[in-house]
Design an enzyme around this catalytic site. Structure first.
Site, PDB file in Angstrom:
ATOM      1  N   LYS A   1     139.127  39.244 -11.821  1.00 54.37           N
ATOM      2  CA  LYS A   1     138.637  40.023 -12.953  1.00 54.37           C
ATOM      3  C   LYS A   1     138.953  41.492 -12.695  1.00 54.37           C
ATOM      4  CE  LYS A   1     134.528  41.255 -15.570  1.00 54.37           C
ATOM      5  NZ  LYS A   1     133.132  40.935 -15.867  1.00 54.37           N
TER       6      LYS A   1
ATOM      7  N   LYS B   1     141.186  37.392 -15.870  1.00 56.92           N
ATOM      8  CA  LYS B   1     140.629  38.153 -16.979  1.00 56.92           C
ATOM      9  C   LYS B   1     140.983  39.630 -16.834  1.00 56.92           C
ATOM     10  CE  LYS B   1     136.230  39.572 -18.821  1.00 56.92           C
ATOM     11  NZ  LYS B   1     134.820  39.658 -18.601  1.00 56.92           N
TER      12      LYS B   1
HETATM   13  C1  PBG Z   1     130.352  41.093 -17.398  1.00 61.83           C
HETATM   14  C2  PBG Z   1     131.332  40.700 -18.415  1.00 61.83           C
HETATM   15  C3  PBG Z   1     132.161  41.543 -19.144  1.00 61.83           C
HETATM   16  C4  PBG Z   1     132.915  40.738 -19.983  1.00 61.83           C
HETATM   17  C5  PBG Z   1     132.516  39.435 -19.753  1.00 61.83           C
HETATM   18  N1  PBG Z   1     131.548  39.426 -18.761  1.00 61.83           N
HETATM   19  C6  PBG Z   1     132.244  43.015 -19.217  1.00 61.83           C
HETATM   20  C7  PBG Z   1     132.414  43.854 -18.078  1.00 61.83           C
HETATM   21  O1  PBG Z   1     132.821  43.462 -16.982  1.00 61.83           O
HETATM   22  O2  PBG Z   1     132.113  45.033 -18.280  1.00 61.83           O
HETATM   23  C8  PBG Z   1     133.961  41.233 -20.928  1.00 61.83           C
HETATM   24  C9  PBG Z   1     134.383  40.307 -21.980  1.00 61.83           C
HETATM   25  C10 PBG Z   1     135.159  40.925 -23.070  1.00 61.83           C
HETATM   26  O3  PBG Z   1     135.565  42.093 -23.034  1.00 61.83           O
HETATM   27  O4  PBG Z   1     135.395  40.189 -24.036  1.00 61.83           O
HETATM   28  N2  PBG Z   1     129.181  40.375 -17.481  1.00 61.83           N
END
Ligand code: PBG
Length: 326
Positions: free
Chosen positions: A195, A248
């Site tokens: 991520k 991601k």
């Molecule tokens: C964190 C989380 C995020 C997303 C999913 N889970 C945001 C982040 O890391 O700030 C982002 C998903 C998206 O942008 O569609 N719990």
């Protein structure tokens, strides 16, 4: 043997032959719809930067799930907007917290649905970071404690799978241990393994009210310029017991998806995130692109890169497109 004997255009002569040699085909079973649940009843708050997406109270969320299941989207990813936040996200570890209430309500009314609970603290902390702050940074091991408690609670109220999105080291191992100790040895873990600290999460942070109040997430999420490191993250999660790994965001990271697919023998998910969704919606609203064709091309490219599962806010629309209803 080459041209003029070989002519690749022969297999593009008409739709029938093109369909016969199709290498990648998107299906509704590949798609997971992310949904946002909030307190109270009768609430349907539009999310301005994510047209067609809403913060839904539990009652309306259940209705939305019924619609999705009817069109073949049987898997959802749940995020919660709690009534109150605290310093470390403990508010999300109780069986009557917002996501837990949603899981119970959905399971009570719908049989044929698979609920994935996102495991993280950023929606539940007053500071918006994904864990417990010590000396100005997220503390790895203290954060894992809340993540494990959250995961166990989700499993207890009926989540079909948990998906840690926090990027702490070792959390897959500890969540697996916690689930097993509580008898949830059949609850899989889909880990957000690679991520990235991405600008593409902007709209989501409005939707989930989870933007960090100070600093950024660069000490735990990955630097977007790295690829080898993603392989190390994924390998670590597989070693710790992840059942599914995730890359991601998706579209700027198709090379990572492909590399993961070629390197590891494990189901792979890719998250087509909020910023990717918002860009398409904005261009479509201006009449600059053909939304349906763009959406199908983008989602198919994620699958072609090697993803088995695609988490996307387009899931509902894509189901209509695939089934020829729009
Ligand atoms: C964190 C989380 C995020 C997303 C999913 N889970 C945001 C982040 O890391 O700030 C982002 C998903 C998206 O942008 O569609 N719990």
């Amino acid at each position: 043997m080459g041209y003029p004997t070989k002519k690749l255009r022969r297999l593009r002569k008409n739709q029938i032959i093109r369909d016969m040699v199709t290498e990648t085909k998107l299906s509704v079973e590949d798609l997971v719809m992310p949904l946002f649940v909030c307190p109270s009843t009768g609430v349907k708050n539009p999310i301005p930067s994510m047209p067609g997406n809403y913060q839904l109270s539990v009652d309306l969320l259940v209705e939305e799930c019924k619609k999705l299941v009817k069109k073949g989207i049987k898997s959802i990813l749940l995020f919660g907007i709690p009534e109150e936040k605290d310093d470390d996200g403990t508010v999300a570890t109780h069986d009557d917290a917002i996501v837990q209430r949603a899981i119970k309500a959905i399971k009570k009314e719908i049989d044929d649905i698979f609920i994935i609970a996102d495991v993280c603290n950023c929606e539940y902390t007053v500071h918006g970071h994904c864990g417990t702050i010590v000396d100005g940074d997220v503390h790895n091991d203290l954060t894992i404690k809340t993540l494990v408690a959250q995961s166990i609670s989700f499993a207890r109220v009926g989540a079909d799978m948990v998906a840690p999105s926090d990027m702490m080291d070792g959390r897959v191992k500890e969540i697996r241990k916690g689930l097993d100790e509580h008898g949830f040895y059949n609850t899989p873990i889909m880990s957000y393994s690679a991520k990235y600290a991405s600008a593409f999460y902007g709209p989501f942070r409005d939707a989930a009210d989870s933007a960090p109040k100070f600093g950024n997430r660069n000490t735990y999420q990955m630097n977007p310029v790295n690829s080898d490191e993603a392989m190390r993250e994924i390998e670590a999660d597989i070693d710790e017991g992840a059942d599914i790994v995730m890359v991601k965001p998706a579209l700027s990271y198709l090379d990572i998806i492909r590399r993961c697919h070629d390197t590891f023998n494990i189901p792979l998910a890719a998250y087509n995130v909020s910023g990717e969704f918002a860009m398409v919606k904005a261009a479509a609203a201006n009449g600059w692109i053909d939304e349906k064709r763009i959406v199908m091309e983008l989602l198919t490219s994620i699958k072609r890169a090697g993803a088995d599962i695609i988490l996307t806010y387009f899931a509902s629309d894509a189901a209509d497109y695939i089934q020829g209803e729009k």
